[in-house]
Enzyme design. Structure first.
Site, mmCIF file in Angstrom:
data_model
loop_
_atom_site.group_PDB
_atom_site.id
_atom_site.type_symbol
_atom_site.label_atom_id
_atom_site.label_comp_id
_atom_site.label_asym_id
_atom_site.label_seq_id
_atom_site.Cartn_x
_atom_site.Cartn_y
_atom_site.Cartn_z
ATOM 1 N N PRO A 28 0.863 -1.171 0.000
ATOM 2 C CG PRO A 28 -0.302 -1.301 2.007
ATOM 3 C CD PRO A 28 0.750 -1.958 1.205
ATOM 4 C CB CYS A 29 1.470 3.841 -2.425
ATOM 5 S SG CYS A 29 -0.138 4.499 -2.869
ATOM 6 C CD GLN A 30 -2.917 3.906 0.999
ATOM 7 O OE1 GLN A 30 -2.071 3.020 1.021
ATOM 8 N NE2 GLN A 30 -4.167 3.673 0.627
#
Length: 82
Positions: A28-30
């Site tokens: 997940p890039c967040q």
């Protein structure tokens, strides 16, 4: 996610190690995003890529695709990547 057993999934699919052509995934890039106002090592999403590693180790695919997340390399001066 910790309760998901890659070996059980591979067995249910009827695949031998090394038989899978490609495994596709990414973190997940967040938690890594260089566009986020703040990034923290303690963000629990930052550890999810380790589960992808578990699947790689179990399936031993012929190839894998891992999404390029630039912040993964720079967070905490590269500590996460190392």
């Amino acid at each position: 996610m910790e309760e998901v057993d890659p070996a059980e999934i591979r067995t249910r699919l009827g695949l031998a190690k090394g038989e899978l052509d490609v495994l596709v995934g990414g973190p997940p890039c967040q938690g890594f995003s260089i566009n986020a106002p703040e990034r923290f090592m303690s963000d629990p999403r930052n550890k999810l890529f380790r589960h992808y590693e578990r699947f790689l180790e179990e399936f031993e695919p012929k190839a894998f695709v891992f999404e390029n997340v630039p912040g993964l390399l720079s967070l905490a001066d590269g500590k996460v990547f190392r």
